[in-house]
Design an enzyme around this catalytic site. Structure first.
Site, mmCIF file in Angstrom:
data_model
loop_
_atom_site.group_PDB
_atom_site.id
_atom_site.type_symbol
_atom_site.label_atom_id
_atom_site.label_comp_id
_atom_site.label_asym_id
_atom_site.label_seq_id
_atom_site.Cartn_x
_atom_site.Cartn_y
_atom_site.Cartn_z
ATOM 1 N N GLY C 8 0.848 -1.194 0.000
ATOM 2 C CA GLY C 8 0.000 0.000 0.000
ATOM 3 C C GLY C 8 0.876 1.234 0.000
ATOM 4 O O GLY C 8 0.545 2.233 0.644
ATOM 5 N N PHE C 9 1.964 1.156 -0.754
ATOM 6 C CA PHE C 9 2.986 2.217 -0.670
ATOM 7 C C PHE C 9 2.570 3.514 -1.363
ATOM 8 O O PHE C 9 3.230 4.531 -1.197
ATOM 9 C CB PHE C 9 4.321 1.723 -1.236
ATOM 10 C CG PHE C 9 4.411 1.753 -2.741
ATOM 11 C CD1 PHE C 9 3.758 0.795 -3.511
ATOM 12 C CD2 PHE C 9 5.153 2.724 -3.396
ATOM 13 C CE1 PHE C 9 3.842 0.819 -4.893
ATOM 14 C CE2 PHE C 9 5.237 2.751 -4.779
ATOM 15 C CZ PHE C 9 4.578 1.806 -5.530
ATOM 16 N N GLY C 11 -0.429 5.110 -0.974
ATOM 17 C CA GLY C 11 -1.320 5.925 -0.132
ATOM 18 C C GLY C 11 -0.501 6.865 0.750
ATOM 19 O O GLY C 11 0.734 6.822 0.760
ATOM 20 N N GLU C 12 -1.217 7.692 1.531
ATOM 21 C CA GLU C 12 -0.515 8.679 2.356
ATOM 22 C C GLU C 12 0.352 7.999 3.416
ATOM 23 O O GLU C 12 1.520 8.324 3.587
ATOM 24 C CB GLU C 12 -1.534 9.606 3.036
ATOM 25 C CG GLU C 12 -0.852 10.772 3.728
ATOM 26 C CD GLU C 12 -1.806 11.629 4.539
ATOM 27 O OE1 GLU C 12 -3.030 11.514 4.335
ATOM 28 O OE2 GLU C 12 -1.322 12.398 5.384
ATOM 29 N N MET C 13 -0.230 7.024 4.125
ATOM 30 C CA MET C 13 0.534 6.315 5.145
ATOM 31 C C MET C 13 1.680 5.541 4.497
ATOM 32 O O MET C 13 2.780 5.469 5.019
ATOM 33 C CB MET C 13 -0.387 5.361 5.919
ATOM 34 C CG MET C 13 -1.316 6.075 6.895
ATOM 35 S SD MET C 13 -0.449 6.992 8.193
ATOM 36 C CE MET C 13 0.037 5.633 9.264
ATOM 37 N N ASN C 121 -3.526 1.898 16.212
ATOM 38 C CA ASN C 121 -3.024 3.253 16.432
ATOM 39 C C ASN C 121 -1.515 3.201 16.594
ATOM 40 O O ASN C 121 -1.019 2.590 17.541
ATOM 41 C CB ASN C 121 -3.681 3.827 17.696
ATOM 42 C CG ASN C 121 -3.315 5.281 17.924
ATOM 43 O OD1 ASN C 121 -2.454 5.840 17.240
ATOM 44 N ND2 ASN C 121 -3.970 5.899 18.894
ATOM 45 N N HIS C 149 -10.152 18.168 19.536
ATOM 46 C CA HIS C 149 -10.031 17.779 18.133
ATOM 47 C C HIS C 149 -10.572 18.862 17.211
ATOM 48 O O HIS C 149 -11.252 19.784 17.659
ATOM 49 C CB HIS C 149 -10.796 16.471 17.874
ATOM 50 C CG HIS C 149 -10.057 15.253 18.316
ATOM 51 N ND1 HIS C 149 -10.065 14.807 19.614
ATOM 52 C CD2 HIS C 149 -9.262 14.381 17.624
ATOM 53 C CE1 HIS C 149 -9.323 13.713 19.700
ATOM 54 N NE2 HIS C 149 -8.823 13.433 18.518
ATOM 55 N N LYS C 153 -14.868 16.481 13.581
ATOM 56 C CA LYS C 153 -15.001 15.183 14.245
ATOM 57 C C LYS C 153 -16.430 15.030 14.729
ATOM 58 O O LYS C 153 -16.943 15.873 15.448
ATOM 59 C CB LYS C 153 -14.017 15.089 15.414
ATOM 60 C CG LYS C 153 -13.978 13.713 16.042
ATOM 61 C CD LYS C 153 -12.814 13.608 17.030
ATOM 62 C CE LYS C 153 -12.801 12.235 17.687
ATOM 63 N NZ LYS C 153 -12.621 11.141 16.709
#
Lengths: 259, 259, 259, 259
Positions: C8-9, C11-13, C121, C149, C153
Site C-alpha cells: 500500500g505504498f 497511499g498517504e501512510m 493506532n 479535536h 469530528k
C-alpha cells in the site's frame, strides 16, 4: 463586495490567499498576478472565468479595491506603487521594503486618498498575544517568555519573543527577577535576559511555532499562549487586513495597529 | 489495621501526617512523639485518648507497626534505631542520614525481619513524572525540561529537574538537540545543557513548585507536568509508604522504588 | 539490517512509511507493493534500483524480514497471509481484520516460527499517555480527561479518550467525583461520565488531535498531555514496531503491548 | 502618599490588606477598624504607633484618603456611608450592597466630589482573562472555556466562567460550534452550551480556582489561562483599586472598569 487582486498567487502564501478570498462571502477575486502566469488562462489554475490572470505588471487593468502582495523583496516596491496608482489599497505581506520606500508609498497613498497595510506577521494569535502581554504587564510586572519551535530554527530567541519582550518593556520598569543571590548550577538554565525578564527557547521535533508569556503575582498566575500549526493560520489576519484597509487613510505598519 | 507512631508530630509535616493517619480508615494512630510534648496529654493536642503522647524516646512503649519520622537531622538516626529495636518499620522523611548510618540501619532491619523506607521526596506527582519521563525517553529521545518555582528559590535548575535529567539520561544517548548552527542572540535563551538536553528554570511570584518534561517527535508531542501547591501534597506519598513498608524486607531508599 | 516490504505504498501512510524506511539506517527497503503499480518501475516512483516494485501480490518474490501493511480492509487478510507464507513478519496498520482472521493468522505465524503486530493506532504519544495514565491512576484515583479535536469530528468523546478511561478504570475503583450535591446550571458542563470519571470534548478549528489526563490529589496535580499534529507522527510507532516485531513469537495486537 | 483605613482588619482579607498596605511604599496605614478591636491598641496587633485602632464606627476620626472595606454584608452600607462623609474614597470588597444602596452611595460620593470602587472580584488575573477573551473573540469567534476547581465546589460552571461567556457573547454572533451531525456517545462530553460556545467544568482535589479560554482558527490557537492559588492573590487588585480610586469621580462597579 470587496474586489481583490492577489499578487504572487502561485507561491504557498499566494495559493492560501486565493482560497481564502474565494471562501469569504464578501470578497471577490477579480485578478491574480505572477510573472510565471504569462500566457496562462484562469482555467489553467482552476479559477473562475471572472478572474483575470496577469503575467505582467503593466497589463493589470482590472478595477479592484485591494491588492494583496505576497511577491518578492526585489519587486514589492514596484508592484505596490503600480497598484496604488491604479487606485488599489495595498495589503503587503512581502518583506524587503526600506524605510524610504515606505515613506514614499505612504505619500502616494495619501495623495490618492487611499489607505494601506504592511504586516511582517499576519499571525493573529501572535499579534493578540503580544498586545495582551503588553496590557497585562502594566498590572503584573513579573513575566517570563517561553517560545517553542521546530529544531531547524537557527536563532534563539525567536523574533516574536524578542518583540514581545520589547512590547512588555514599554510598560514595565526594568528590574531583576528571581532571588537576589540566584545561582545557576547549569549555566543558561535561567534563560536569556531582557532587562531582567527571562526568555526561554525550546527546540523540539514535532513543534511548529508556539509562544507562552507567563505572569506571576502573589497567589495567582496569568498565562497567554499562542500556537501556529501551519501557514494557513495567516489567512485570518490577511482577511482582517483586507476588511480594515478599506477604512485606513494612510499606510499603516503592523497588524496590531488595526486591531 | 496498621498501627502508626508519628515522630516529630508538632512540626508542619508532623501535623499533616497526624491528620492523614487519622483520616485513613485502615491506619490507627497509637502514638506521637516530640521532645516538646514532655508532660503533655492527648487532650492537650486534641488527640483521642487511645493515642499515647511521648516526650522522651526511651519512654516509647506502645506496640506499633510503622514509625513515621519527621524529626531533625541530628536525632533521626537514634530515633529510627530505637524504633526498629521496638519492632517498628520506619518511614523516614527526615534528611541527614549518612551512607554509613543507612547501611547500619539496614542491617538492623534485616536482622529483625522488618522493612523500611527513606524518602527525600514524598511528592507522588514529582516521583511519577520522573518515572514516566524515563520511560518515555526510550521512545522519544528529544526532551526539554521546564521547571517553575517561586522567586525566592536560589538554585537553578531545581534538584528535581536535575534528577529528572539524570533519569532520562539513563535511557537516552547523549546528543545535541536543536539546529546545528544554532545561535543565541540572548545568551542563555536555549537553557542549561545536560548532555544535549536543555533545562529551563522559571522564577515567578505566585508559583510554588512545578515541572514539565516536553518530548517531541515528527508530528507529535508528549508532555508530562506536575504541580506541587503545598506540603499537604506529601501525604499521598507518606500514606503509600506506610502501606508498602509492610511488604518490604530491607531499608529501601526512594519512593520511586516502591511504585 | 532489517529488510522491509511496504504494501500500500502509494497511499498517504504508505508514502510516509517509504520515507521512514529509507531514512532509518538499519532498515532496507527491498520492495513496495500496490495494485496501481503494475507495470511500473522503481524509477517511476523515485525509488532506488534495489527496491522491487510489485503490482500483483502473487508476484512478490523478494526476500524480506518485515511486511508493513497499509492497504485496504478488503485485502489485508490475503496480503498478510501471503506475506507470512513468504516468511515475512507482518506489521499491520490496515483496519478490518476480524477476530477469526486474527486467530487464523496467528496460527500461521506460530507455525512458521515468526511474530507479528497489528496496531489500530501507531501514535506513540497517545499509546504512552494511556499507559502512564493507567499507572498514575493507581496512586491518584481522581482523574478527568480533556480531549481536543478539529471541529469536523463527529463523535464525542474520541475513541482514544474512551480507551484511556477504560484503561484507568482497570486500576481505579468506580466512584463519583466532585461535590456531593453538585449542580449543573448549564447541563453537560461537568462532562460525560465514565464510572464517575469525567470526560470533556473540545472541538475547535486549528486543533488536530490532542488529549490531556488531569490527576489531582491534596496539594498536587499531575497532567499528561499528547498532541498529534499530523500523520507523520505515526512513523515513530511504525519504526518501533518493525524493530520489535523481530523479537515477537506470536501475533500481538496493540502497540502498547510491545513497549 | 495615600492614607488608608482598613475596615474589617481582623478577618483573613483584612489581614492580607493590612500587610499589603504596609508593604506598599506610597501607602500609609493610618487606621484599622473592627468591632472586636474595641479597647485594643496598635501594639496588641503588632501595628506601628502611627496606626489608630478603632472598635466603633463613630469614633473614627483620622484623616484618610481611602477606606478599604472587608467587613460584613449587614454593616457595609453604614460603614461606607460614614467613610464617605468623612471624605474618604471607598474601595469595597464586601458583598451585600443592594442596587438602591449603590445608587444612594454614588449620589453621596458625587456630592462630596469623591470617587469609589465596588469590586465583587479583586482577582486581577481573572479580570484580565475576561477582558482579553472578549477582545480576542472579535477575531476568533470559535471559543471553548475550561474551568477547574476544587471538588467541594457545588455549582458548575463557575460564576467567572459564566461571566466570561457573557463577555465573549457581547462580540460574538451566536453560532453552533463543532460538527453538524455531532454525536455524544457519553452525554455531556461536549460540555455545557452557551449560545453554541461550550463550557467544561473540572473538579479535582489539589486544584484551587483556574480558568482557560481556548480560541481556535485555521492553523492556529490562542489560549488564555489564569490560576488563583490563594486569597493573597486579591491584593494585586486591591492595591490597584486604591491607586485608581483617587482618579475616579463616581462610584464604579467592577475592577475591569478601571483597567
Amino acid at each position: 463586495m470587496i474586489k481583490v487582486v492577489v499578487a504572487g498567487f502561485t507561491g504557498e502564501m499566494g495559493q492560501n490567499t486565493v482560497k481564502m478570498v474565494q471562501n469569504t462571502s464578501d470578497f471577490e477575486l477579480v485578478g491574480v498576478f505572477a510573472p510565471s502566469a504569462k500566457g496562462k488562462s484562469a482555467a489553467d489554475y482552476d479559477l473562475p472565468e471572472t478572474t483575470s490572470v496577469y503575467g505582467e505588471l503593466q497589463s493589470i487593468d482590472c478595477e479592484a479595491d485591494v491588492w494583496i502582495d505576497f511577491t518578492l523583496p526585489d519587486f514589492v516596491y514596484e508592484n505596490v506603487k503600480y497598484a496604488i496608482k491604479q487606485g488599489m489599497r495595498p495589503v503587503v505581506g512581502t518583506t524587503g521594503l526600506t524605510a524610504e520606500q515606505i515613506t514614499d508609498l505612504n505619500q502616494l497613498i495619501q495623495a490618492k486618498g487611499l489607505g494601506g497595510l504592511i504586516a511582517p506577521n499576519f499571525g493573529m494569535s501572535a499579534v493578540l498575544l503580544m498586545k495582551f502581554a503588553k496590557e497585562a504587564a502594566a498590572y503584573f510586572p513579573d513575566a517570563e517568555i517561553i517560545e517553542m519551535h521546530h529544531p531547524n530554527k537557527k536563532d534563539a530567541p525567536s523574533g516574536t519573543a524578542i518583540k514581545t519582550a520589547e512590547m512588555i518593556s514599554q510598560v514595565r520598569h526594568p528590574h531583576t527577577q528571581g532571588a537576589e543571590q540566584e545561582k545557576e548550577t547549569l549555566p543558561g538554565s535561567r534563560g536569556g535576559d531582557y532587562e531582567g525578564m527571562k526568555i526561554h527557547s525550546v527546540r523540539l521535533p514535532g513543534y511548529v511555532a508556539h509562544e507562552q508569556v507567563l505572569f506571576g503575582a502573589p497567589g495567582e498566575a496569568l498565562t497567554i499562549r499562542q500556537d501556529s500549526f501551519d501557514r494557513q493560520s495567516f489567512m485570518t489576519g490577511v482577511r482582517l487586513a483586507v476588511k480594515e484597509v478599506m477604512n485606513l487613510t494612510e499606510l499603516t505598519v503592523g497588524l496590531e495597529n488595526i486591531l
